[in-house]
Design a protein around this motif. Structure first.
Motif, PDB file in Angstrom:
ATOM      1  N   VAL A   1       0.646  -1.122  -0.268  1.00 30.79           N
ATOM      2  CA  VAL A   1       0.240  -0.074   0.126  1.00 30.79           C
ATOM      3  C   VAL A   1       0.870   1.434  -0.377  1.00 30.79           C
ATOM      4  N   ASN A   2       0.280   2.115  -1.103  1.00 26.52           N
ATOM      5  CA  ASN A   2       1.410   3.571  -1.405  1.00 26.52           C
ATOM      6  C   ASN A   2       1.090   4.442   0.004  1.00 26.52           C
ATOM      7  N   ALA A   3       1.693   6.068  -0.139  1.00 28.03           N
ATOM      8  CA  ALA A   3       0.829   6.649  -0.029  1.00 28.03           C
ATOM      9  C   ALA A   3      -0.209   7.469  -0.235  1.00 28.03           C
ATOM     10  N   ASP A   4      -0.818   7.468  -1.561  1.00 29.59           N
ATOM     11  CA  ASP A   4      -1.577   7.804  -2.061  1.00 29.59           C
ATOM     12  C   ASP A   4      -3.491   6.773  -1.582  1.00 29.59           C
ATOM     13  N   GLY A   5      -2.719   5.823  -1.127  1.00 30.40           N
ATOM     14  CA  GLY A   5      -3.643   4.696  -0.808  1.00 30.40           C
ATOM     15  C   GLY A   5      -4.088   3.959  -2.023  1.00 30.40           C
ATOM     16  N   TRP A   6      -3.310   3.617  -3.113  1.00 37.20           N
ATOM     17  CA  TRP A   6      -3.002   2.725  -3.653  1.00 37.20           C
ATOM     18  C   TRP A   6      -2.545   1.503  -2.952  1.00 37.20           C
ATOM     19  N   GLN A   7      -3.248   0.622  -3.565  1.00 38.91           N
ATOM     20  CA  GLN A   7      -3.197  -1.070  -3.652  1.00 38.91           C
ATOM     21  C   GLN A   7      -2.418  -2.424  -4.378  1.00 38.91           C
ATOM     22  N   LYS A   8      -1.313  -2.470  -4.746  1.00 37.73           N
ATOM     23  CA  LYS A   8      -0.845  -3.214  -5.001  1.00 37.73           C
ATOM     24  C   LYS A   8      -1.343  -5.189  -4.937  1.00 37.73           C
ATOM     25  N   PHE A   9      -1.818  -5.669  -5.917  1.00 37.23           N
ATOM     26  CA  PHE A   9      -2.722  -6.529  -5.191  1.00 37.23           C
ATOM     27  C   PHE A   9      -1.581  -7.940  -6.679  1.00 37.23           C
ATOM     28  N   TRP A  10      -1.298  -8.900  -5.824  1.00 38.01           N
ATOM     29  CA  TRP A  10      -0.322 -10.633  -5.868  1.00 38.01           C
ATOM     30  C   TRP A  10      -1.815 -10.979  -6.507  1.00 38.01           C
ATOM     31  N   TYR A  11      -2.012 -11.622  -7.931  1.00 35.17           N
ATOM     32  CA  TYR A  11      -3.548 -12.484  -8.193  1.00 35.17           C
ATOM     33  C   TYR A  11      -3.221 -13.841  -8.532  1.00 35.17           C
ATOM     34  N   GLN A  12      -3.557 -14.678  -8.009  1.00 34.96           N
ATOM     35  CA  GLN A  12      -3.578 -16.514  -9.290  1.00 34.96           C
ATOM     36  C   GLN A  12      -4.347 -16.681  -9.347  1.00 34.96           C
ATOM     37  N   VAL A  13      -5.030 -17.658 -10.745  1.00 39.46           N
ATOM     38  CA  VAL A  13      -5.344 -18.344 -11.122  1.00 39.46           C
ATOM     39  C   VAL A  13      -5.637 -19.789 -11.209  1.00 39.46           C
ATOM     40  N   VAL A  14      -6.664 -20.768 -10.978  1.00 36.66           N
ATOM     41  CA  VAL A  14      -5.688 -22.301 -11.321  1.00 36.66           C
ATOM     42  C   VAL A  14      -6.882 -22.305 -11.974  1.00 36.66           C
ATOM     43  N   ILE A  15      -7.210 -22.782 -13.137  1.00 35.21           N
ATOM     44  CA  ILE A  15      -7.982 -23.489 -13.665  1.00 35.21           C
ATOM     45  C   ILE A  15      -7.958 -25.273 -13.906  1.00 35.21           C
ATOM     46  N   PRO A  16      -8.677 -25.531 -13.493  1.00 32.71           N
ATOM     47  CA  PRO A  16      -8.770 -27.569 -13.177  1.00 32.71           C
ATOM     48  C   PRO A  16      -8.849 -28.031 -15.064  1.00 32.71           C
ATOM     49  N   GLY A  17      -7.704 -28.588 -15.246  1.00 34.61           N
ATOM     50  CA  GLY A  17      -7.154 -28.577 -17.601  1.00 34.61           C
ATOM     51  C   GLY A  17      -6.991 -27.414 -17.434  1.00 34.61           C
ATOM     52  N   TYR A  18      -6.364 -26.835 -17.175  1.00 37.20           N
ATOM     53  CA  TYR A  18      -4.965 -25.786 -17.828  1.00 37.20           C
ATOM     54  C   TYR A  18      -4.332 -26.504 -16.768  1.00 37.20           C
ATOM     55  N   HIS A  19      -3.152 -26.323 -17.778  1.00 37.70           N
ATOM     56  CA  HIS A  19      -1.724 -26.709 -17.485  1.00 37.70           C
ATOM     57  C   HIS A  19      -0.818 -25.492 -16.623  1.00 37.70           C
TER      58      HIS A  19
END
Length: 331
Positions: free
Chosen positions: A275-293
């Motif tokens: 989170v920076n001083a201007d209120g912006w938040q950095k998010f990490w995301y991960q998506v698991v798709i059953p059947g995708y490699h």
């Protein structure tokens, strides 16, 4: 070594017999086995963009003696690449490049959700040939000339190097490397990761440049402010990509696309990492798709507001858009 030699021996013997019978030469290098590129007798330039298809969910004991005749039944192949493990099994996916765009479309129409073996349905879709890498963790003192000189020394086929201030707080930079082809970029990624290279005292971290990050870098370049410095000029605070209004609509599109590819409903993971001083938040995301490699992951910035949509929902929306692009839907 005994386990490697003994595994899947019947299929390996069938492959060797097919090679001898057809005279086809397969070359294995850098974790993949390749036919063609160009094939015997080819005259002229390589085929245009849009001629390669991605093949997934392959049984690991199926080889080119089955796959090349199958995929060549709908059009002439320019190249076929099967990803391999050290044990001699395939990694479950391959790439087939045709001599024309129409042949590639025929392959998708014919073989997507095709049973290559009873109970084994494969996925065939348009290949997204990535040619750009992102290098993180560069020291603030590193110049573009230094980076270009190193990349030209340790990699081949580089077209451009672009330095950016990192969206995270701290005196570091990141760079975007563009290569002439997907193969050149993949070999460069392997060389840079295995070389454990350092520049300005810091170890470089290398990955593919995903479409979402590319769009964010363009937005940061377009809207200057006083929060970060880039090439002696001010650079905007991190801004998210322009997003459609409804998370539900995007998820519905994604679920339909996964169904078309023979995949199951994606599972999302989001985590705020900064989170920076201007209120912006950095998010990490991960998506698991059953059947995708493989799982698909990335980063995005979101801003706190009072509109009722949580920051995690915004990050999930960015992740869903990323997956749509990875799976080949034009936005």
């Amino acid at each position: 070594q005994l386990w490697t030699n003994g595994i899947n021996e019947a299929s390996k013997m069938a492959l060797r017999a097919w090679e001898k019978e057809t005279g086809i030469e397969l070359v294995q290098i850098n974790g993949q086995r390749r036919y063609g590129g160009p094939p015997p007798g080819w005259v002229g330039s390589p085929p245009p963009a849009g001629t390669e298809v991605y093949i997934a969910r392959l049984p690991q004991d199926v080889y080119e003696n089955t796959l090349i005749p199958l995929f060549e039944s709908v059009g002439k192949l320019y190249e076929f690449r099967l990803m391999m493990t050290f044990s001699g099994l395939n990694r479950g996916f391959a790439y087939a490049r045709y001599t024309s765009v129409q042949d590639a479309r025929n392959a998708i129409a014919t073989f997507h959700r095709f049973q290559v073996r009873e109970g084994c349905t494969i996925v065939v879709c348009r290949s997204t040939q990535k040619r750009e890498l992102i290098v993180n963790g560069l020291d603030i003192s590193v110049s573009q000339q230094e980076l270009e000189a190193m990349m030209q020394t340790v990699t081949e086929g580089i077209l451009s190097v672009t330095l950016h201030a990192s969206p995270c707080q701290g005196p570091i930079k990141l760079a975007v490397l563009k290569y002439r082809s997907h193969e050149a970029a993949a070999l460069a990624k392997k060389a840079l990761m295995e070389g454990n290279l350092r520049l300005g005292g810091a170890r470089m971290r290398v990955d593919w440049l995903d479409p979402q990050m590319k769009q964010q870098l363009q937005l940061w370049e377009e809207e200057p402010s006083s929060s970060l410095v880039h090439r002696g000029k001010s650079l905007a605070v991190p801004r998210p990509a322009i997003l459609p209004p409804s998370l539900q609509d995007v998820l519905e599109r994604l679920n339909i696309l996964c169904w078309r590819h023979g995949l199951r409903t994606p599972v999302f993971i989001t985590k705020c990492v900064h989170v920076n001083a201007d209120g912006w938040q950095k998010f990490w995301y991960q998506v698991v798709i059953p059947g995708y490699h493989v799982p698909i992951s990335g980063f995005t910035w979101v801003q706190q507001d009072k509109e009722g949509q949580s920051e995690h929902e915004k990050a999930k929306l960015v992740a869903a858009l990323h997956i749509l692009q990875v799976l080949g839907e034009s936005l």
